[in-house]
Design a protein around this motif. Structure first.
Motif, short mmCIF file in Angstrom:
data_model
loop_
_atom_site.label_atom_id
_atom_site.label_comp_id
_atom_site.label_asym_id
_atom_site.label_seq_id
_atom_site.Cartn_x
_atom_site.Cartn_y
_atom_site.Cartn_z
N TYR A 24 0.81 -1.22 0.00
CA TYR A 24 0.00 0.00 0.00
C TYR A 24 0.84 1.27 0.00
O TYR A 24 0.37 2.32 -0.41
N LEU A 25 2.09 1.17 0.46
CA LEU A 25 2.91 2.38 0.54
C LEU A 25 3.81 2.57 -0.67
O LEU A 25 4.00 3.69 -1.13
N LYS A 26 4.36 1.47 -1.15
CA LYS A 26 5.24 1.57 -2.31
C LYS A 26 4.39 1.54 -3.57
O LYS A 26 3.68 0.57 -3.82
N ASP A 51 -2.30 -15.47 0.47
CA ASP A 51 -3.49 -16.28 0.75
C ASP A 51 -4.24 -15.69 1.94
O ASP A 51 -5.45 -15.46 1.91
N ARG A 52 -3.48 -15.47 3.01
CA ARG A 52 -4.08 -14.97 4.25
C ARG A 52 -4.71 -13.60 4.04
O ARG A 52 -5.86 -13.36 4.42
N LEU A 53 -3.96 -12.70 3.43
CA LEU A 53 -4.46 -11.35 3.21
C LEU A 53 -5.63 -11.37 2.23
O LEU A 53 -6.55 -10.56 2.33
N GLY A 54 -5.60 -12.32 1.30
CA GLY A 54 -6.70 -12.44 0.36
C GLY A 54 -7.98 -12.91 1.02
O GLY A 54 -9.08 -12.49 0.64
N LYS A 55 -7.84 -13.77 2.03
CA LYS A 55 -9.01 -14.27 2.74
C LYS A 55 -9.82 -13.12 3.35
O LYS A 55 -11.04 -13.18 3.46
N TYR A 56 -9.12 -12.08 3.76
CA TYR A 56 -9.80 -10.91 4.33
C TYR A 56 -10.11 -9.87 3.26
O TYR A 56 -10.61 -8.80 3.57
N ASP A 57 -9.73 -10.20 2.02
CA ASP A 57 -9.93 -9.26 0.92
C ASP A 57 -9.16 -7.96 1.15
O ASP A 57 -9.65 -6.88 0.84
N PHE A 58 -7.95 -8.10 1.70
CA PHE A 58 -7.09 -6.93 1.88
C PHE A 58 -6.23 -6.70 0.64
O PHE A 58 -5.75 -5.59 0.42
N SER A 70 3.41 -14.36 -14.21
CA SER A 70 3.44 -13.49 -13.01
C SER A 70 2.03 -13.11 -12.56
O SER A 70 1.08 -13.18 -13.33
N ILE A 71 1.94 -12.71 -11.34
CA ILE A 71 0.69 -12.13 -10.85
C ILE A 71 0.98 -10.73 -10.35
O ILE A 71 2.11 -10.41 -9.98
N LEU A 72 -0.04 -9.91 -10.35
CA LEU A 72 0.09 -8.57 -9.81
C LEU A 72 -0.78 -8.47 -8.57
O LEU A 72 -1.94 -8.87 -8.58
N VAL A 73 -0.20 -7.97 -7.52
CA VAL A 73 -0.94 -7.82 -6.27
C VAL A 73 -1.66 -6.48 -6.30
O VAL A 73 -1.03 -5.45 -6.51
N GLN A 74 -2.95 -6.53 -6.08
CA GLN A 74 -3.73 -5.30 -6.19
C GLN A 74 -4.35 -4.92 -4.85
O GLN A 74 -4.69 -5.77 -4.03
N ARG A 75 -4.49 -3.65 -4.66
CA ARG A 75 -5.08 -3.13 -3.42
C ARG A 75 -6.60 -3.25 -3.48
O ARG A 75 -7.19 -3.40 -4.54
N THR A 76 -7.20 -3.20 -2.32
CA THR A 76 -8.66 -3.28 -2.23
C THR A 76 -9.19 -2.20 -1.29
O THR A 76 -8.43 -1.60 -0.53
N VAL A 81 -9.24 0.43 4.21
CA VAL A 81 -9.99 0.71 5.43
C VAL A 81 -9.25 0.17 6.65
O VAL A 81 -9.09 0.85 7.66
N TYR A 82 -8.75 -1.05 6.51
CA TYR A 82 -8.02 -1.67 7.62
C TYR A 82 -6.82 -0.83 8.02
O TYR A 82 -6.62 -0.52 9.20
N LEU A 83 -6.04 -0.43 7.04
CA LEU A 83 -4.85 0.36 7.35
C LEU A 83 -5.22 1.72 7.93
O LEU A 83 -4.55 2.23 8.83
N ARG A 84 -6.30 2.28 7.40
CA ARG A 84 -6.76 3.55 7.94
C ARG A 84 -7.14 3.42 9.40
O ARG A 84 -6.70 4.18 10.25
N GLU A 85 -7.95 2.41 9.69
CA GLU A 85 -8.34 2.16 11.08
C GLU A 85 -7.11 1.96 11.96
O GLU A 85 -7.00 2.50 13.05
#
Lengths: 97, 97
Positions: A24-26, A51-58, A70-76, A81-85
DNA sequence: TAGCATCATTGCGATTGCGGAACGTTTGGG
DNA sequence: CCCAAACGTTCCGCAATCGCAATGATGCTA
């Protein structure tokens, strides 16, 4: 972190949290290989953290169409919201002490 | 945390790190029971976290002479240094992004 | 198009952390 | 002088994580 636990927010491991923050920062394209190098951890560890972060849809995986290996990791939204909280809780705790 | 890992600093779990921070930020006597309540974790978890943190000499146990059933968690130089380094790294990373 | 390199993932065994219960020690009240 | 209560620790079974090695899929090149 205490408050996060009490609020029922998922308690991530250091590596998982680090990964989340990094994504989220880089501001760049994030692949498993790249994350493993940047964060100095093994590729399987990255895969499982995703996997773990995906389970929470983060975060979400998206196959890179330019190179389907390759795969690209995308923000949600939920991740933001989680990081904001989390940030708000840190700030509040900082004032408290 | 990334930098911490790369520098070979111990990578603590969320709970261990939370415990360490709490001991150094909250200015009060810290017992196992008290920490377990404050941080909302079980007593065995606190004991083991103290074991781990003690291995690195980040905290020390000292039996409370007023009530020899309790122990008092004490700060150490190495713990202060670790947190200081950690804070500096956070600050540096914050500027970087 | 055949073969090798590269990517992410998945088994596998070992390690670690966790909570609940049991334990030994110490305290304080009856 | 006991005995119940409180404290920290240890035991035990369970779940999660880790790294290494192997696997499947995709890309690249000769």
């Amino acid at each position: 972190m205490v408050t996060a636990l009490q609020k029922g927010l998922p308690d991530l491991t250091s590596r998982q949290f680090t990964l989340l923050l990094h994504v989220y920062l880089k501001d760049q394209a994030h692949t498993v290989r790249g994350l493993a190098e940047d964060l100095n951890m093994s590729k399987p560890a990255v895969t499982r953290a995703l996997d773990r972060l995906g389970k929470y849809d983060f975060v979400r995986r998206k196959t890179d169409e330019n190179d389907r290996r390759s795969i690209l990791v995308q923000r949600t939204i939920k991740g933001s919201v989680y990081l904001r909280e989390f940030g708000d809780m840190v700030e509040q705790y900082a004032e408290e002490v």
